[in-house]
Design an enzyme around this catalytic site. Structure first.
Site, PDB file in Angstrom:
ATOM      1  N   GLY A 144      37.142  36.996  46.542  1.00  0.00           N
ATOM      2  CA  GLY A 144      36.126  36.719  47.555  1.00  0.00           C
ATOM      3  C   GLY A 144      36.724  36.060  48.788  1.00  0.00           C
ATOM      4  N   HIS A 177      47.437  34.056  49.557  1.00  0.00           N
ATOM      5  CA  HIS A 177      47.320  34.393  48.131  1.00  0.00           C
ATOM      6  C   HIS A 177      48.523  33.842  47.362  1.00  0.00           C
ATOM      7  CE1 HIS A 177      44.000  37.083  48.821  1.00  0.00           C
ATOM      8  NE2 HIS A 177      44.692  38.060  49.335  1.00  0.00           N
ATOM      9  N   ARG A 230      32.748  46.136  48.050  1.00  0.00           N
ATOM     10  CA  ARG A 230      32.420  47.229  47.114  1.00  0.00           C
ATOM     11  C   ARG A 230      31.023  47.023  46.555  1.00  0.00           C
ATOM     12  NH1 ARG A 230      33.102  47.997  41.524  1.00  0.00           N
ATOM     13  NH2 ARG A 230      33.481  45.761  41.464  1.00  0.00           N
TER      14      ARG A 230
END
Ligand code: A3P
Length: 308
Positions: free
Chosen positions: A46, A99, A270
């Site tokens: 997210g 990340h 998605r």
């Protein structure tokens, strides 16, 4: 076309935009400033939702910024060559996405007062979201099936589940390919970053709480970042960071990247739901994942994981 990966200190990265030289430079010498805000996630947790929300908080609900600048420029990825260069040129408090696992993160952060938000998500949903994402991306070796991606995901680094998995009905020899999950093991990533949880400048949030009580989560973020919003500004943050609004915002969805990096059917936004893994995991996969989660995460306070 399929992409290739590079390995840096045992972690895989898409070779487009990532290189061992940049990763080393970022780790050793990128300067995190006290006023920076860091948005840290394992991919598919997210990230873009968090970035959009924080950008809207910064602009007090005004949509000009989020509708005029691509999301990856508003909060660049420090570990990419592009993002790192862009960040060095930015003045004032910066939003920085990453990340990276903790051991590869810029060392300067650990001596700074910069605030970090670490967003987690049920790893089962991270897995399913990742499967659909990487399957349409031209950035890494694409998983051929959910079974194969499941295998890659649970292999993680330094964890052998293979022996037990080979006894499972869905296991096939085709599943036995080297782990191709970029950014390392979800379990290690999450465990390692969670070791920061008692620090004042570190906030853990979950995709699930964002989804189930978005307003309270946005208020929590405001409090952490010392930002005060009027009620109508808060309403605008909520309205404009919704799944539908983000899907319609070309600066936040992927249309700018389609063709070069993603297939036409590739989507960043998605489904945007919790618990979608139940539509994809077999009973055997669900069991194996439960056991693995227990083994890897049992010693952490379980209230950190709201999806149970
Ligand atoms: P799904 O694939 O399960 O739909 P990341 O930004 O880290 O790549 O994460 C992508 C995931 O976050 C996708 O999950 C995407 O749909 C979801 N997401 C992005 N924006 C969202 C929003 N505003 N509300 C809910 N989910 C969102």
């Amino acid at each position: 076309m399929t992409g290739t990966v590079v390995s840096f200190e045992g972690i895989l990265f898409p070779s487009l935009h990532y290189s061992p030289e940049i990763l080393r430079e970022v780790q050793e010498s990128f300067i995190i400033k006290d006023e920076d805000v860091l948005l840290l996630t394992f991919p598919k947790s997210g990230t873009s939702w968090l970035v959009e929300t924080v950008c809207l908080i910064y602009s007090k609900g005004d949509t000009k910024w989020i509708q005029s600048e691509p999301i990856w420029d508003r909060s660049p990825w420090v570990e990419t060559k592009y993002g790192c260069e862009l960040l060095k040129e930015k003045e004032g408090p910066r939003l920085i996405s990453s990340h990276l696992p903790i051991q590869l993160f810029p060392k300067s952060f650990f001596k700074s007062k910069a605030k970090m938000i670490y967003l987690i998500r049920n790893p089962r949903d991270v897995l399913v979201s990742g499967y659909f994402f990487w399957r349409s991306a031209k950035l890494v070796k694409r998983p051929q099936s959910l079974e194969q991606y499941f295998d890659w995901f649970i292999q993680g680094k330094g964890y052998s589940f293979r022996k037990r998995a080979t006894r499972l009905p869905w296991w096939s020899s085709g599943s036995e390919s080297a782990c191709q999950v970029v950014f390392g093991s979800w379990f290690n990533h999450t465990r390692d970053w969670m070791s920061m949880r008692d620090k004042e400048n570190f906030l853990i949030l979950s995709y699930e709480e964002m989804k189930w009580d978005t307003r309270s989560t946005v208020e929590k973020i405001c409090q952490f970042l010392s930002k005060k919003l009027e009620p109508e500004e808060l309403d605008s943050v909520l309205r404009n960071s919704s799944f539908q609004a983000m899907k319609e915002n070309n600066m936040s969805n992927l249309p700018l990247l389609k063709g070069r990096y993603f297939e036409e059917n590739g989507q960043l936004l998605r489904k945007g739901v919790t618990g979608d893994w139940k539509n994809y995991f077999t009973v055997a996969q669900a069991e194996i994942f439960d056991k693995l989660f227990q083994e890897k995460m049992a010693d952490l306070p379980q209230d950190l994981f709201p999806w149970k």
